[in-house]
Design a protein around this motif. Sequence first.
Motif, mmCIF file in Angstrom:
data_model
loop_
_atom_site.group_PDB
_atom_site.id
_atom_site.type_symbol
_atom_site.label_atom_id
_atom_site.label_comp_id
_atom_site.label_asym_id
_atom_site.label_seq_id
_atom_site.Cartn_x
_atom_site.Cartn_y
_atom_site.Cartn_z
ATOM 1 N N PRO A 1 0.824 -1.218 0.000
ATOM 2 C CA PRO A 1 0.000 0.000 0.000
ATOM 3 C C PRO A 1 0.851 1.259 0.000
ATOM 4 O O PRO A 1 2.050 1.226 0.304
ATOM 5 C CB PRO A 1 -0.793 -0.117 1.310
ATOM 6 N N ARG A 2 0.207 2.353 -0.351
ATOM 7 C CA ARG A 2 0.900 3.645 -0.367
ATOM 8 C C ARG A 2 1.449 3.985 1.009
ATOM 9 O O ARG A 2 0.821 3.746 2.030
ATOM 10 C CB ARG A 2 -0.061 4.761 -0.808
ATOM 11 N N ARG A 3 2.647 4.583 0.979
ATOM 12 C CA ARG A 3 3.318 5.064 2.184
ATOM 13 C C ARG A 3 3.663 3.950 3.167
ATOM 14 O O ARG A 3 3.893 4.198 4.343
ATOM 15 C CB ARG A 3 2.469 6.139 2.874
ATOM 16 N N ARG A 4 3.699 2.739 2.673
ATOM 17 C CA ARG A 4 4.152 1.629 3.507
ATOM 18 C C ARG A 4 5.641 1.807 3.779
ATOM 19 O O ARG A 4 6.414 2.111 2.876
ATOM 20 C CB ARG A 4 3.921 0.321 2.765
ATOM 21 N N LEU A 5 6.051 1.638 5.010
ATOM 22 C CA LEU A 5 7.472 1.638 5.318
ATOM 23 C C LEU A 5 8.020 0.239 5.055
ATOM 24 O O LEU A 5 7.584 -0.728 5.672
ATOM 25 C CB LEU A 5 7.713 2.045 6.772
ATOM 26 N N LEU A 6 8.953 0.153 4.130
ATOM 27 C CA LEU A 6 9.492 -1.131 3.688
ATOM 28 C C LEU A 6 10.859 -1.353 4.336
ATOM 29 O O LEU A 6 11.727 -0.490 4.277
ATOM 30 C CB LEU A 6 9.618 -1.145 2.160
ATOM 31 N N GLU A 7 11.022 -2.519 4.917
ATOM 32 C CA GLU A 7 12.282 -2.833 5.579
ATOM 33 C C GLU A 7 13.280 -3.396 4.569
ATOM 34 O O GLU A 7 12.952 -4.286 3.777
ATOM 35 C CB GLU A 7 12.047 -3.836 6.701
ATOM 36 N N GLN A 8 14.492 -2.887 4.634
ATOM 37 C CA GLN A 8 15.523 -3.268 3.667
ATOM 38 C C GLN A 8 15.762 -4.776 3.663
ATOM 39 O O GLN A 8 15.732 -5.413 2.604
ATOM 40 C CB GLN A 8 16.828 -2.543 3.995
ATOM 41 N N HIS A 9 16.001 -5.356 4.826
ATOM 42 C CA HIS A 9 16.377 -6.766 4.863
ATOM 43 C C HIS A 9 15.245 -7.659 4.377
ATOM 44 O O HIS A 9 15.483 -8.695 3.749
ATOM 45 C CB HIS A 9 16.803 -7.167 6.285
ATOM 46 N N GLU A 10 13.983 -7.256 4.621
ATOM 47 C CA GLU A 10 12.876 -8.098 4.182
ATOM 48 C C GLU A 10 12.692 -8.027 2.673
ATOM 49 O O GLU A 10 12.470 -9.054 2.022
ATOM 50 C CB GLU A 10 11.579 -7.709 4.888
ATOM 51 N N LEU A 11 12.782 -6.817 2.112
ATOM 52 C CA LEU A 11 12.660 -6.706 0.664
ATOM 53 C C LEU A 11 13.707 -7.558 -0.043
ATOM 54 O O LEU A 11 13.412 -8.254 -1.025
ATOM 55 C CB LEU A 11 12.814 -5.241 0.224
ATOM 56 N N VAL A 12 14.930 -7.494 0.438
ATOM 57 C CA VAL A 12 16.016 -8.269 -0.173
ATOM 58 C C VAL A 12 15.704 -9.756 -0.127
ATOM 59 O O VAL A 12 15.888 -10.488 -1.116
ATOM 60 C CB VAL A 12 17.355 -7.955 0.534
#
Length: 541
Positions: free
Chosen positions: A343-354
């Motif tokens: 969703p919009r403006r979701r804070l995405l965590e670096q380690h999880e995205l990777v």
Amino acid sequence: MKKCNFLKDQDSSMSKIELKQSLEKIEKVINDACGFFEQMNLPNKSNANLSKPASSRGAVTTARPPPLVIGRDKDCDNIVAMLHDKEEDAQPDTNKAQCYSVIGIHGIGGSGKSTLSQLVCAREEKDGHFNLVMWVHVSQDFSVDTIFRQMSEAASRTPCPQFNNLDTLQTNLQKKLHGKRFLLVLDDVWYNNRDVRQYEKLQQILSPLNAGEAGSKILVTSRTKDALIALGAAEQRCIPMSLLDEDVFLKLFKHYAFHNVCVAADDRIRLEDIATHIAKKLKGSPLAAKLVGGQLRMRPNIDYWRSSRDGNHLDDTMGALWWSYQHLDEQVRRCFAYCSIFPRRRLLEQHELVKLWAAEGFARSSNEGKDLEDVCQGYFDELVSASFLQPEVKKYSSKKDTYIVHDLLLDLADRVAGSDCFRIENQWKQIGDGLIMEGCEEEVPPDVRHLFVQTYGSELINEKICKLDNLRTLIIDGVDVRIQVEEKTVKSLFVRLKKLRVLIIPVYNDQGTFSVPESIGQLRHLRYLRHLPFETRFFWC
């Protein structure tokens, strides 16, 4: 968060020995998963006062302005003067007049409205004119209870207590505002004057604010003036976002295009001249300056810059974003498009995205011995360098390495992802003393590969999701604590969605435990398995 073991794809034709080894691997995964969930024994929280996970995001934060803001000092001065203007202060009386007045900023997406409001907030926090300074992002699809939580947390600098109805949330917020002169920034308010329900929700946001002291102010940012007027801003207090002077905008663009670039002096002069012409094509858009400048910075080549100058693809903001996207590597583009499920403006965590990108098989490397997550980390770094992912600076959260996708860039991600990615963002509404989820009326594309569901529902799973034969990603964000996740529903997922690579699912029930069905062994492509316990919260800004 815990990740299950990686499985290797098997050829369709296998010897008996290979088949036995594969079955042993699957059995090991099942045992590991069962052990994993046994360790999850969650205490019975039936007596706890819990809120729905979909809107409980931990400490929602006030964002600081970027480290460098060019050309907005005068605009900031003007707004601060309005905020301190006592002639506009409303005086409460027996007729319950408002204790606050509203000032608004409107302008197109990417013009710098949020940055300007953050700049104002930062100055007011130092000035001390207001007892409380709160910054809340609203966005297009907001829930009133989430906004109340964000206000409460911004006012107290502590997480909001877990309340299960709007009346209690509102009362709690009124207590925090009582006797305080506050500045509240409502950033990125969307409004359609034909949508009565949306207007009612906006008015509901304002309902607890009269508990404050006279002289309080609300600063609203929106793409349209209608939204500002709907929230009570007078016509003369609706400020259009000013275009940066040509020289100032050129300075901003050159900052992004030349930062840490080392070239010969003669080449620098030529590149500066080309940059002047490119800047004129960007029509004063700070977002376009940041993205285009970032791409040019990574390629300080005169011929490349000239070809960019001579094309017509930079003549508007979306054209500039599309041009920047096209210059990303192919696998990096896939990773960016994948972000459209959130969703919009979701804070995405670096380690999880990777980890998600690696599990999806996005990593491509000529070095066979290189770890897949290391390859995907390189993709992540490129997206950050090109400003497609922007670091989120937080004041009241311990979360680290979180990033955000700008709204216009998410629009672009939606466009390039097409039907491969889809998100179901359920809405919540007040019924009596509680909150219930409204159903999803959208048709999920039958060929969707990556799906995000904001809130669990067994009917949604059984009637829609289990029919998606090509599904690779299923992320279910949360579950209403009054709804028990049925084991047969989870079993249906394992039996029918055999191509899943990523599965993130809530596993709450009355006993606080969950058993993994043996049918998980049929998910031979599964690379990433994660549960969402009550203690796990996603952050939003």
